[in-house]
Design an enzyme around this catalytic site. Structure first.
Site, PDB file in Angstrom:
ATOM      1  N   CYS A 160       0.833  -1.211   0.000  1.00 31.16           N
ATOM      2  CA  CYS A 160       0.000   0.000   0.000  1.00 31.16           C
ATOM      3  C   CYS A 160       0.858   1.248   0.000  1.00 31.16           C
ATOM      4  CB  CYS A 160      -0.906   0.002   1.215  1.00 31.16           C
ATOM      5  SG  CYS A 160       0.025   0.100   2.741  1.00 31.16           S
ATOM      6  N   CYS A 185       3.071   1.617   2.975  1.00 26.75           N
ATOM      7  CA  CYS A 185       4.301   0.817   2.933  1.00 26.75           C
ATOM      8  C   CYS A 185       5.382   1.550   2.144  1.00 26.75           C
ATOM      9  CB  CYS A 185       4.049  -0.528   2.270  1.00 26.75           C
ATOM     10  SG  CYS A 185       2.786  -1.495   3.056  1.00 26.75           S
ATOM     11  N   ASP A 231       5.853 -33.575  -0.076  1.00 27.27           N
ATOM     12  CA  ASP A 231       7.068 -33.901   0.655  1.00 27.27           C
ATOM     13  C   ASP A 231       6.805 -33.454   2.099  1.00 27.27           C
ATOM     14  OD1 ASP A 231       9.855 -34.252   1.294  1.00 27.27           O
ATOM     15  OD2 ASP A 231      10.017 -32.081   1.176  1.00 27.27           O
ATOM     16  N   ASP A 246      10.301 -29.362  -1.732  1.00 28.53           N
ATOM     17  CA  ASP A 246      11.227 -28.234  -1.610  1.00 28.53           C
ATOM     18  C   ASP A 246      12.694 -28.608  -1.699  1.00 28.53           C
ATOM     19  OD1 ASP A 246      11.405 -29.493   0.953  1.00 28.53           O
ATOM     20  OD2 ASP A 246      12.402 -27.670   1.625  1.00 28.53           O
ATOM     21  N   ASP A 282      13.838 -33.832  -3.790  1.00 26.93           N
ATOM     22  CA  ASP A 282      12.525 -33.818  -4.448  1.00 26.93           C
ATOM     23  C   ASP A 282      12.613 -33.428  -5.915  1.00 26.93           C
ATOM     24  OD1 ASP A 282      11.194 -34.331  -2.024  1.00 26.93           O
ATOM     25  OD2 ASP A 282      11.372 -32.217  -1.492  1.00 26.93           O
TER      26      ASP A 282
END
Lengths: 729, 51
Positions: free
Chosen positions: A44, A47, A448, A628, A632
């Protein structure tokens, strides 16, 4: 972390040390360094102000400019300003901030291709507006000299415009023809050339029909589709590069007597010695020459239990050093490491994935030859019937224009743009163009465990069963170590308002545990063997107070945010959910029961994971893999479609079709919903485009298609398709 | 009908002006951060160095 111990650097931005290219560029502008920081959480106006104010208040910062679209900030600062201090300042101000490798990002900063496309689109729109306006006079019945004048002016605008704006189509069509293939751009180029050519001839002859407006409108609509397509890809690519830039691969190379220098991992050679501090990742494959520690190998194997290593043990790139500083002699660096070799396996597996035919490709395959055949038949038919080449060519041009895949060219890009914009806002990044189509077909979801459904920080169990004395001694010892188990134990005990006991002489024995003295007795917290306790089958740490009985403190994985909701949501949608982990059977089963997954495969090595996925696919299942780790990656590639969290290893993210940008897993459900909706919209769009063609082609073949009808059919079909796509938002 | 001789060049010139303006905006980077610019206008603090 390792960067804090750096000796003087070549450039101000530590990231630049890693990238030789950036170093080269930094040399040119040494006085004012440009730093990049990723801000995933900003959204926004407040921010923007907050971030810029926080940065400008730092000494040495001369300018800070937030880019909200890309969620990052560019900082102009003196060379001595460190990115770490800026990130800390931002975190203090309440903004999540990560350092970005400016070298990797430099390439995306100026999106030259996107700008060139936008410029072509602008010229095409300008020309189309003017030619259409002039055509109104012709459509409303201008005759004789007026009509010829309108045609000539239209030609003067449209011909250069078509030549300039259509270049992307001409090059692509030429490339396809040279390779002996037909793509969508071949009929487009042919239609443009034929339309402009016959119109120009007609104009010189004072003819009634000129298709300049249709030709330039064709360019405009198709460029709009190309631009949308390019923008979606560019957003995904720049965000993916941003994730890659988050990892700044550096190593501390030993030079002489205990001194180290920070070098790029790319510069390491076999035989070099590198220092790896606790908290750092091991950058190379090698052997420990000094020190002992515990390693977190979960990224490679999925195992959560830390492994103790000491002098002479082999270590691999990607493992995290937990407790003690070690010196590693490099045996293989860069492309030769085990880590990189698994990455190569992924590239091999990826080649096999090209079999998927997207909806657009399928449409183009039917479409391109069909159009040419119809238009050629029409030309031949009219030539036989009238023996007039001019009429025959006119009809052929009209057929090509009316069938030109304007709506088809827009059908897919418009939908994927709308869908990926929607998902980007929810925290999902789509890397592959066909990922949404594949995700829509998924019926089996494989997760996973470590790092995907859990977030890596273990939780101590049964603290209330410990005596008050044991609790306070454990807290005092745990506070003396940065080991993740100790840190989480300290957190857990502090949360129970335990006060640390007065333990003196606290020493950490890397790879073993922490030792101290309390009321004249030796107290120890650490591994079972070192403390003298019997090891439990799960992750645990052990406490010894003098000669008293040993106490075990077990740990359980913490659930990642949104994990339970996603599993429940998938079950509710009737999907089959499987947990596939490299961890030990007992802890996987325990964990599966917690999240509510019934099907479990434990102790699976990386190859076994990929085989399990391949087995499911052969059984006819459409598999979504969520993972991750390095272990994997092969499975992620083998699956029909894959998702990895932002915390995943770079190789895993590279192997995935989609990446979650936040901490939570919840967007997976949104992504599946959007994918199904997007697939439906794409199919609707194809239907709409085909209906227009089916209605208009007979008119064109019959020679009834005036330029007005061509313009109307083309514009209305393109508009309907775009509007239909926008309904997705 | 003579007025067309004037109107057509004028309308083309005006359109061309818009095209050049767009080209200039594109070069100046006005389309680099559309989302940020939309929010910046709502900021409360005064931006004394607008770009």
């Amino acid at each position: 972390m390792t960067a804090l111990a750096d000796p003087p650097r070549a450039s101000a931005c530590p990231a630049c040390d890693a990238a030789p290219l950036a170093q080269h560029m930094a040399g040119a502008t040494a006085e004012a360094a440009r730093l990049m920081i990723a801000l995933p959480g900003i959204h926004c106006a407040g921010c923007i102000s907050g971030v810029e104010r926080a940065l400008l208040s730092q000494p040495g910062v001369s300018d800070a400019r937030v880019n909200l679209t890309l969620r990052r900030v560019a900082v102009e600062a003196d060379p001595e300003v460190a990115v770490e201090t800026l990130c800390t300042a931002l975190e203090r101000a309440g903004f999540e901030a990560h350092e970005l490798d400016a070298g990797i990002l430099a390439a995306t900063e100026v999106d030259a291709r996107g700008r060139a496309l936008l410029m072509r689109l602008a010229v095409a729109v300008f020309a189309m507006m003017n030619v259409m306006l002039l055509s109104v006079a012709v459509w409303s019945g201008a005759e004789g000299v007026t009509r010829d004048m309108m045609h000539w002016i239209s030609a003067a605008i449209a011909i250069p415009a078509v030549i300039f704006t259509g270049q992307p189509f001409y090059t692509s069509a030429w490339g396809a023809l040279r390779a002996g293939r037909l793509n969508m751009d071949v009929p487009i180029t042919l239609a443009l050339a034929l339309a402009v050519g016959t119109s120009l001839y007609e104009t010189t002859q004072g003819g009634a029909h000129a298709y300049f407006d249709a030709a330039i409108a064709l360019c405009t609509f198709l460029l709009a589709g190309r631009y949308l397509d390019h923008r979606t890809r560019a957003t995904a690519r720049s965000a993916a590069q941003e994730l890659a830039a988050l990892e700044v691969p550096r190593a501390l190379r030993m030079v002489g007597q205990g001194r180290t220098e920070s070098v790029g991992v790319a510069d390491l050679r076999a035989g070099d010695r590198v220092r790896v501090l606790p908290g750092g990742r091991i950058p190379v494959d090698g052997v420990i020459r000094d020190g002992a520690t515990e390693l977190d190998r979960s990224v490679m194997t999925g195992e959560t239990l830390p492994a103790a290593v000491a002098l002479g043990d082999a270590v691999h790139a990607g493992e995290a050093n937990l407790t003690g500083p070690i010196t590693v002699e490099v045996q293989a660096a860069g492309r030769d490491t085990e880590l990189a070799r698994i990455g190569d396996l992924v590239a091999v597996a990826e080649a096999g994935r090209g079999n998927y035919t997207s909806l657009a490709d399928a449409a183009a395959k039917l479409y391109a030859p069909g159009v040419h055949i119809i238009s050629a038949l029409a030309a031949v038919g009219w030539f036989i019937a009238t023996a007039d080449l001019r009429v025959a060519l006119n009809i052929a041009a009209a057929v090509l224009i009316i069938t030109c895949p304007c709506a088809l060219g827009l059908a897919v890009p418009a939908v994927t743009t709308a869908a990926s914009a929607r998902l980007f806002r929810k925290g999902v990044l789509i890397k592959s163009g066909t990922a949404l189509e594949r995700l829509a077909e998924v019926d089996t979801v494989v997760f996973d465990k470590t790092g995907t459904l859990t977030d890596g920080a273990p939780e101590p169990l049964g603290l209330e069963e410990l005596s008050a004395e044991a609790q306070s001694v454990a807290l005092a010892l745990a506070q003396g170590s940065a080991h993740p188990l100790a840190a989480s134990l300290a957190r857990g005990l502090s949360a129970r308002a335990v006060r640390p006991a007065a333990v003196s002489d606290v020493v950490e024995h890397p790879g073993s545990g922490i030792e101290g003295r309390w009321q004249g007795q030796v107290v120890r917290l650490g591994r079972a063997g070192w403390v003298g306790a019997k090891a439990l089958p799960t992750t645990a740490t052990y406490l010894a107070v003098g000669e008293n009985a040993r106490v075990a403190i077990a740990f359980a994985d913490t659930l990642r945010e949104g994990a339970a909701e996603v599993v429940a949501g998938l079950h509710a949608q009737g999907k089959r959910v499987i947990l596939l982990s490299g961890d030990m059977e007992a802890s996987v089963r325990h964990f599966a029961a917690r999240v509510g997954i019934a099907e479990v495969v434990a102790e699976a090595r990386p190859e076994a994971k990929a085989e399990a996925i391949a087995g499911l696919s052969e059984g006819g299942a459409r598999v979504l893999m969520v993972g991750d780790g390095m272990n994997d990656t092969a499975a992620l590639t083998a699956a029909d479609v894959s998702i990895s969290p932002a915390s995943a290893l770079e190789a895993a993210r590279a192997a995935s079709d989609m990446v979650l940008t936040g901490q939570t897993l919840a967007p997976i459900l949104d992504a599946m919903e959007t994918a199904v909706a997007a697939r439906r919209r794409i199919k609707e769009n194809f239907t709409i485009a085909s209906v227009y063609n089916v209605l208009a082609v007979p008119l064109a073949v019959a020679g009834l298609c005036s330029p007005l009808i061509a313009a109307l059919a083309m514009s209305s079909s393109s508009l309907t398709v775009s509007l239909n796509a926008l309904r997705l938002r | 009908m003579e007025v067309l001789g004037l109107l057509i060049p004028v309308s083309l010139a005006l359109g061309g002006l818009g095209l050049v303006a767009f080209w200039w905006l594109l070069r100046r980077g006005q389309f680099d951060d559309p989302e940020g610019d939309a929010h910046r206008i709502l900021r409360e603090d005064y931006d004394d160095r607008p770009k």
